[in-house]
Design a protein around this motif. Sequence first.
Motif, PDB file in Angstrom:
ATOM      1  N   LEU A 104       0.822  -1.219   0.000  1.00 36.01           N
ATOM      2  CA  LEU A 104       0.000   0.000   0.000  1.00 36.01           C
ATOM      3  C   LEU A 104       0.857   1.271   0.000  1.00 36.01           C
ATOM      4  CD1 LEU A 104      -2.923  -0.874   2.484  1.00 36.01           C
ATOM      5  CD2 LEU A 104      -3.045  -0.693   0.010  1.00 36.01           C
ATOM      6  N   ASN A 105       2.100   1.177  -0.498  1.00 39.16           N
ATOM      7  CA  ASN A 105       3.008   2.336  -0.372  1.00 39.16           C
ATOM      8  C   ASN A 105       2.512   3.619  -1.055  1.00 39.16           C
ATOM      9  OD1 ASN A 105       3.587   0.175  -1.957  1.00 39.16           O
ATOM     10  ND2 ASN A 105       5.781   0.205  -1.573  1.00 39.16           N
ATOM     11  N   GLN A 106       1.710   3.454  -2.092  1.00 35.44           N
ATOM     12  CA  GLN A 106       1.193   4.674  -2.747  1.00 35.44           C
ATOM     13  C   GLN A 106      -0.009   5.258  -1.994  1.00 35.44           C
ATOM     14  OE1 GLN A 106       2.651   5.558  -5.788  1.00 35.44           O
ATOM     15  NE2 GLN A 106       4.001   3.793  -5.546  1.00 35.44           N
ATOM     16  N   PHE A 107      -0.457   4.561  -0.981  1.00 32.48           N
ATOM     17  CA  PHE A 107      -1.776   4.908  -0.402  1.00 32.48           C
ATOM     18  C   PHE A 107      -1.726   5.266   1.077  1.00 32.48           C
ATOM     19  CE2 PHE A 107      -2.297   2.157  -4.016  1.00 32.48           C
ATOM     20  CZ  PHE A 107      -3.292   2.784  -4.740  1.00 32.48           C
ATOM     21  N   GLU A 108      -0.518   5.522   1.595  1.00 34.15           N
ATOM     22  CA  GLU A 108      -0.426   5.689   3.053  1.00 34.15           C
ATOM     23  C   GLU A 108      -1.205   6.895   3.573  1.00 34.15           C
ATOM     24  OE1 GLU A 108       3.459   7.482   4.588  1.00 34.15           O
ATOM     25  OE2 GLU A 108       4.147   6.183   2.965  1.00 34.15           O
ATOM     26  N   ASN A 109      -1.437   7.892   2.699  1.00 39.91           N
ATOM     27  CA  ASN A 109      -2.179   9.077   3.156  1.00 39.91           C
ATOM     28  C   ASN A 109      -3.644   9.088   2.715  1.00 39.91           C
ATOM     29  OD1 ASN A 109       0.034  10.190   4.500  1.00 39.91           O
ATOM     30  ND2 ASN A 109       0.909  10.820   2.528  1.00 39.91           N
ATOM     31  N   LYS A 110      -4.096   7.952   2.192  1.00 40.69           N
ATOM     32  CA  LYS A 110      -5.509   7.868   1.769  1.00 40.69           C
ATOM     33  C   LYS A 110      -6.390   7.426   2.950  1.00 40.69           C
ATOM     34  CE  LYS A 110      -4.777   8.370  -2.761  1.00 40.69           C
ATOM     35  NZ  LYS A 110      -4.703   9.749  -3.206  1.00 40.69           N
ATOM     36  N   TYR A 111      -7.663   7.751   2.832  1.00 41.97           N
ATOM     37  CA  TYR A 111      -8.637   7.359   3.857  1.00 41.97           C
ATOM     38  C   TYR A 111      -9.326   6.061   3.403  1.00 41.97           C
ATOM     39  CZ  TYR A 111      -7.820  11.850   5.968  1.00 41.97           C
ATOM     40  OH  TYR A 111      -7.205  12.898   6.578  1.00 41.97           O
ATOM     41  N   PRO A 112      -9.873   5.276   4.362  1.00 46.75           N
ATOM     42  CA  PRO A 112     -10.491   3.994   3.990  1.00 46.75           C
ATOM     43  C   PRO A 112     -11.481   4.081   2.830  1.00 46.75           C
ATOM     44  CG  PRO A 112     -10.297   4.131   6.362  1.00 46.75           C
ATOM     45  CD  PRO A 112      -9.828   5.460   5.830  1.00 46.75           C
ATOM     46  N   HIS A 113     -12.293   5.159   2.752  1.00 52.03           N
ATOM     47  CA  HIS A 113     -13.301   5.195   1.671  1.00 52.03           C
ATOM     48  C   HIS A 113     -12.644   5.370   0.295  1.00 52.03           C
ATOM     49  CE1 HIS A 113     -12.816   9.613   2.072  1.00 52.03           C
ATOM     50  NE2 HIS A 113     -13.185   9.634   0.801  1.00 52.03           N
ATOM     51  N   GLN A 114     -11.346   5.715   0.275  1.00 50.43           N
ATOM     52  CA  GLN A 114     -10.646   5.877  -1.011  1.00 50.43           C
ATOM     53  C   GLN A 114      -9.981   4.562  -1.450  1.00 50.43           C
ATOM     54  OE1 GLN A 114      -8.383   9.260   0.674  1.00 50.43           O
ATOM     55  NE2 GLN A 114      -9.051  10.418  -1.116  1.00 50.43           N
ATOM     56  N   LEU A 115     -10.157   3.504  -0.652  1.00 53.00           N
ATOM     57  CA  LEU A 115      -9.505   2.223  -0.949  1.00 53.00           C
ATOM     58  C   LEU A 115     -10.539   1.176  -1.353  1.00 53.00           C
ATOM     59  CD1 LEU A 115      -7.280   1.996   2.285  1.00 53.00           C
ATOM     60  CD2 LEU A 115      -6.635   3.023   0.091  1.00 53.00           C
ATOM     61  N   SER A 116     -10.065   0.144  -2.076  1.00 52.14           N
ATOM     62  CA  SER A 116     -10.958  -0.985  -2.385  1.00 52.14           C
ATOM     63  C   SER A 116     -11.082  -1.862  -1.127  1.00 52.14           C
ATOM     64  CB  SER A 116     -10.360  -1.817  -3.519  1.00 52.14           C
ATOM     65  OG  SER A 116      -9.209  -2.496  -3.044  1.00 52.14           O
ATOM     66  N   GLY A 117     -12.029  -2.808  -1.158  1.00 51.11           N
ATOM     67  CA  GLY A 117     -12.227  -3.712  -0.017  1.00 51.11           C
ATOM     68  C   GLY A 117     -10.950  -4.474   0.317  1.00 51.11           C
ATOM     69  N   GLY A 118     -10.271  -4.975  -0.734  1.00 49.93           N
ATOM     70  CA  GLY A 118      -9.036  -5.738  -0.518  1.00 49.93           C
ATOM     71  C   GLY A 118      -7.945  -4.861   0.090  1.00 49.93           C
ATOM     72  N   MET A 119      -7.882  -3.600  -0.355  1.00 52.36           N
ATOM     73  CA  MET A 119      -6.853  -2.693   0.196  1.00 52.36           C
ATOM     74  C   MET A 119      -7.131  -2.388   1.659  1.00 52.36           C
ATOM     75  SD  MET A 119      -6.799  -0.215  -3.045  1.00 52.36           S
ATOM     76  CE  MET A 119      -5.353   0.747  -3.142  1.00 52.36           C
ATOM     77  N   ARG A 120      -8.409  -2.223   1.986  1.00 49.12           N
ATOM     78  CA  ARG A 120      -8.760  -1.957   3.392  1.00 49.12           C
ATOM     79  C   ARG A 120      -8.364  -3.149   4.257  1.00 49.12           C
ATOM     80  NH1 ARG A 120     -13.480   0.586   1.210  1.00 49.12           N
ATOM     81  NH2 ARG A 120     -14.713  -1.294   1.567  1.00 49.12           N
ATOM     82  N   GLN A 121      -8.614  -4.344   3.708  1.00 49.28           N
ATOM     83  CA  GLN A 121      -8.273  -5.544   4.473  1.00 49.28           C
ATOM     84  C   GLN A 121      -6.761  -5.637   4.660  1.00 49.28           C
ATOM     85  OE1 GLN A 121      -9.926  -7.048   6.348  1.00 49.28           O
ATOM     86  NE2 GLN A 121      -9.604  -9.251   6.456  1.00 49.28           N
ATOM     87  N   ARG A 122      -5.993  -5.271   3.606  1.00 52.92           N
ATOM     88  CA  ARG A 122      -4.528  -5.307   3.730  1.00 52.92           C
ATOM     89  C   ARG A 122      -4.057  -4.311   4.777  1.00 52.92           C
ATOM     90  NH1 ARG A 122      -2.208  -4.407  -1.845  1.00 52.92           N
ATOM     91  NH2 ARG A 122      -4.309  -4.068  -2.639  1.00 52.92           N
ATOM     92  N   CYS A 123      -4.733  -3.168   4.828  1.00 53.49           N
ATOM     93  CA  CYS A 123      -4.388  -2.161   5.838  1.00 53.49           C
ATOM     94  C   CYS A 123      -4.643  -2.734   7.239  1.00 53.49           C
ATOM     95  CB  CYS A 123      -5.216  -0.895   5.600  1.00 53.49           C
ATOM     96  SG  CYS A 123      -4.865   0.408   6.768  1.00 53.49           S
ATOM     97  N   SER A 124      -5.745  -3.457   7.395  1.00 52.07           N
ATOM     98  CA  SER A 124      -6.030  -3.977   8.736  1.00 52.07           C
ATOM     99  C   SER A 124      -5.042  -5.098   9.110  1.00 52.07           C
ATOM    100  CB  SER A 124      -7.491  -4.405   8.894  1.00 52.07           C
ATOM    101  OG  SER A 124      -7.764  -5.466   8.049  1.00 52.07           O
ATOM    102  N   ILE A 125      -4.496  -5.790   8.104  1.00 52.17           N
ATOM    103  CA  ILE A 125      -3.465  -6.806   8.391  1.00 52.17           C
ATOM    104  C   ILE A 125      -2.187  -6.115   8.873  1.00 52.17           C
ATOM    105  CG2 ILE A 125      -1.960  -8.543   7.303  1.00 52.17           C
ATOM    106  CD1 ILE A 125      -4.453  -9.199   5.495  1.00 52.17           C
ATOM    107  N   ALA A 126      -1.794  -5.034   8.172  1.00 50.83           N
ATOM    108  CA  ALA A 126      -0.595  -4.279   8.597  1.00 50.83           C
ATOM    109  C   ALA A 126      -0.793  -3.736  10.009  1.00 50.83           C
ATOM    110  CB  ALA A 126      -0.324  -3.140   7.614  1.00 50.83           C
ATOM    111  N   ARG A 127      -1.994  -3.260  10.292  1.00 52.01           N
ATOM    112  CA  ARG A 127      -2.284  -2.728  11.632  1.00 52.01           C
ATOM    113  C   ARG A 127      -2.129  -3.828  12.690  1.00 52.01           C
ATOM    114  NH1 ARG A 127      -8.254  -0.693  12.860  1.00 52.01           N
ATOM    115  NH2 ARG A 127      -8.564  -2.893  12.383  1.00 52.01           N
ATOM    116  N   ALA A 128      -2.627  -5.023  12.387  1.00 53.39           N
ATOM    117  CA  ALA A 128      -2.518  -6.117  13.359  1.00 53.39           C
ATOM    118  C   ALA A 128      -1.059  -6.446  13.648  1.00 53.39           C
ATOM    119  CB  ALA A 128      -3.249  -7.355  12.830  1.00 53.39           C
TER     120      ALA A 128
END
Length: 238
Positions: A104-128
């Motif tokens: 998600l390196n191009q998307f670190e400053n984006k908000y969840p609504h600007q991401l696809s479902g898969g990208m949001r899930q990847r973000c939550s994996i990184a958070r975990a």
Amino acid sequence: MKLEGVYKSFEEIDVLHNFNLTISDKEITCILGPSGCGKSTLLNVLAGIIKPDEGNIIDQKKKIGYVFQEDRLLPWKTVFENIKLVNKKASSNRIKALIDMVGLNQFENKYPHQLSGGMRQRCSIARAFNFESELLLMDEPFKSLDYDLRINMVKGLVEIWNKWKNTIVFVTHEIDEAILLGHKVVVLSQKPCTVEDVVEIDLPLNTRNLEIRELINVRTKLIKLLSNQENQVKCKSA
Ligand SMILES: Nc1ncnc2c1ncn2[C@@H]1O[C@H](COP(=O)(O)OP(=O)(O)OP(=O)(O)O)[C@@H](O)[C@H]1O
Ligand SMILES: [Mg+2]
């Protein structure tokens, strides 16, 4: 950590039934089982979110990370901020490495609504992974990803595990994910859910691929165990 003789029902539904399971430290335990059998309930019991009706949880972990079936990002925070949130002391470098790991390196400053479902899930994996937990629970974390991304995430998880040796319980419907990631694969029965079988896989994670003979044999065994479960459902509903 160990579950001994755990029972959990919801109203009339008997979900976990005399459930016994040992989660070994510094290993990935994969959980496979029919839809609706009680996999998420099991994770919630391990997390202490659901209290069992009966039975014991021995050596329950206190610092628990959880990747839920749906992402639970804060909509008003960016990718970077969502990941930082769970470990405010984490350095920017660590957070950027995790963002990189999930692509998600191009998307670190984006908000969840600007991401696809898969990208949001990847973000939550990184958070975990940013939360330094004693036990990480992952509930079908790669479900919303397409095949190539899933394979990349599996590789990423293997790399992280080789570095950090996290204790992980990983629920999946995909036999291949279980074969590539599990030190142990636990096959669950239909409801009322018990442990049908535990298959141990000795090969180091970073040497595994789906063409290895031993893993082909494990896959055949798992398919058989799971199709027995499905046949039982058909017999019950016939
Ligand atoms: N809070 C609840 N209240 C009532 N019933 C519940 C509750 N949580 C789960 N159940 C029931 O328990 C059973 C197991 O649900 P659970 O979500 O654990 O299954 P699962 O194996 O994770 O399913 P899936 O494969 O669809 O993710 C289902 O029949 C479900 O309806
Ligand atoms: Mg579930």
